[in-house]
Design an enzyme around this catalytic site. Structure first.
Site, PDB file in Angstrom:
ATOM      1  N   ARG A 122       0.623  -1.405  -0.045  1.00  0.00           N
ATOM      2  CA  ARG A 122      -0.140   0.043  -0.365  1.00  0.00           C
ATOM      3  C   ARG A 122       0.600   1.390  -0.053  1.00  0.00           C
ATOM      4  O   ARG A 122       0.608   1.509  -0.762  1.00  0.00           O
ATOM      5  CB  ARG A 122      -0.471   0.151   1.456  1.00  0.00           C
ATOM      6  CG  ARG A 122      -2.443  -0.540   1.084  1.00  0.00           C
ATOM      7  CD  ARG A 122      -2.479  -0.667   2.298  1.00  0.00           C
ATOM      8  NE  ARG A 122      -2.604  -1.274   3.287  1.00  0.00           N
ATOM      9  CZ  ARG A 122      -3.021  -0.498   3.833  1.00  0.00           C
ATOM     10  NH1 ARG A 122      -3.607  -0.079   4.421  1.00  0.00           N
ATOM     11  NH2 ARG A 122      -3.125  -0.747   5.730  1.00  0.00           N
ATOM     12  N   TYR A 175      -6.886 -10.265  15.828  1.00  0.00           N
ATOM     13  CA  TYR A 175      -5.297 -11.065  15.289  1.00  0.00           C
ATOM     14  C   TYR A 175      -5.768 -12.495  14.385  1.00  0.00           C
ATOM     15  O   TYR A 175      -5.234 -13.095  13.879  1.00  0.00           O
ATOM     16  CB  TYR A 175      -4.352 -10.520  15.752  1.00  0.00           C
ATOM     17  CG  TYR A 175      -3.656 -10.905  14.751  1.00  0.00           C
ATOM     18  CD1 TYR A 175      -2.716 -10.589  13.545  1.00  0.00           C
ATOM     19  CD2 TYR A 175      -2.199 -11.828  15.844  1.00  0.00           C
ATOM     20  CE1 TYR A 175      -1.271 -10.590  12.484  1.00  0.00           C
ATOM     21  CE2 TYR A 175      -0.924 -11.998  15.091  1.00  0.00           C
ATOM     22  CZ  TYR A 175      -0.363 -11.492  13.480  1.00  0.00           C
ATOM     23  OH  TYR A 175       0.525 -12.314  13.191  1.00  0.00           O
TER      24      TYR A 175
END
Ligand code: AKB
Length: 316
Positions: free
Chosen positions: A35, A140
């Site tokens: 990104r 997570y």
């Protein structure tokens, strides 16, 4: 692996992995994507700006570059995930779903890292088996178990060549980790060299599995090059090369920096995550099925970290 697309390539693992892949497979055969751009990575070889949740761009890049392997590193780590579970789900699960669909469509092999975070408080803590209870209590961890199961599903249902390991805390000097629970074991080296003192957010006596980055990079390459017929536990193998608590790493650093001191200011969020994870993993399945053979223990890692990091800090 002949032509490889790496997502999340500017992160802690990607930064080291790209150097190794480029020297082993050739610069033009390793396509980096992330990104955020980072000049030192962009300048060294092919690079695309890519958000892995954008399935169209992800597919177009993989197709245009005619890759046969995707190493899907784009992910949010445990501590940041607790602050922003919806972002974590989007990247860790929807991003992975895109990687799986694209790999299926283009017939690519796919590496996906899982983590010690895929275990939870109900998991046996010591010598944690390869196959055991996985009931994590973090966003997570839930995303990592989902990932392991999705990768198994795509292998069983579509014959997709998915492979993965459960990484412990990774320690490296090239790039910093971004928001994990095990990050203290990297920050301690920076502060030892810069300030001679470190304040640990993980409490004394808290053991976690760890590994030095060169061993982690070898894991990725070795499992992707392994004979698929030998891989019974494809997604994902326990790997670790050491288990230590903050006092152990402090004592290892003191051998090189005798005046180094450490105190504690425990972060309750990261401490409770650490306490829900194993103390030490059983890595015998990785050894038997694809020859996992790490080279660094705590003292060897400390020597290498201090050597490289002191040069890095001095050159700034
Ligand atoms: C984290 O601490 O979140 C990671 C991991 C062990 O997966 N380093």
């Amino acid at each position: 692996m002949k032509k490889i697309l790496v997502t999340g390539a500017t992160g802690q693992i990607g930064t080291d992995l790209l150097d190794e892949l480029r020297s082993k497979y050739g610069i033009e055969n390793v396509i980096a994507s992330a990104r955020n751009k980072k000049t030192h990575i962009v300048e060294k070889g092919p690079f695309y700006s890519l958000d892995c949740t954008d399935s169209k761009s992800f597919f177009e890049i993989a197709k245009k570059e005619n890759v046969d392997t995707i190493i899907h590193l784009a992910a949010i780590l445990s501590a940041v995930g607790e602050q922003n579970p919806s972002l974590l789900w989007d990247i860790n699960v929807n991003g992975l779903y895109n990687a799986l669909e694209i790999s299926k469509e283009l017939n690519c092999s796919l590496f996906v890292p899982s983590s010690i975070g895929a275990f939870g408080p109900g998991t046996p803590k010591d010598n944690t088996p390869q196959l055991t209870i996985q009931r994590p209590t973090t966003a997570y961890g839930i995303s990592k178990v989902t990932g392991e199961l999705l990768c198994d599903y795509y292998h069983l249902k579509y014959g997709l060549d998915t492979r993965g390991v459960r990484f412990p805390g990774l320690i490296s000097y090239k790039a910093l980790p971004g928001g994990g629970t095990t990050d203290y074991a990297v920050h301690i080296y920076y502060d030892a060299l810069k300030k001679g003192h470190y304040t640990s957010f993980i409490d004394k006596g808290t053991y976690m599995d760890m590994m030095y980055m060169p061993d982690a990079i070898n894991c990725i390459i070795d499992i992707m090059e392994a004979n698929p017929d030998k891989l019974i536990d494809r997604n994902a193998f326990n790997v670790s090369s050491m288990s230590f608590e903050p006092e152990d790493i402090k004592n290892s650093i003191i051998k090189h920096i005798p005046n180094f001191t450490m105190d504690y200011d425990v972060d309750p969020v990261r401490q409770s995550i650490a306490e829900s994870w194993p103390n030490s993993l059983d890595v015998s399945a990785a050894k038997e099925q694809w020859g996992f053979n790490p080279k660094y223990d705590l003292d060897k890692m400390t020597e290498d970290m201090i050597f490289h990091l002191s040069r890095k800090i001095m050159s700034k």
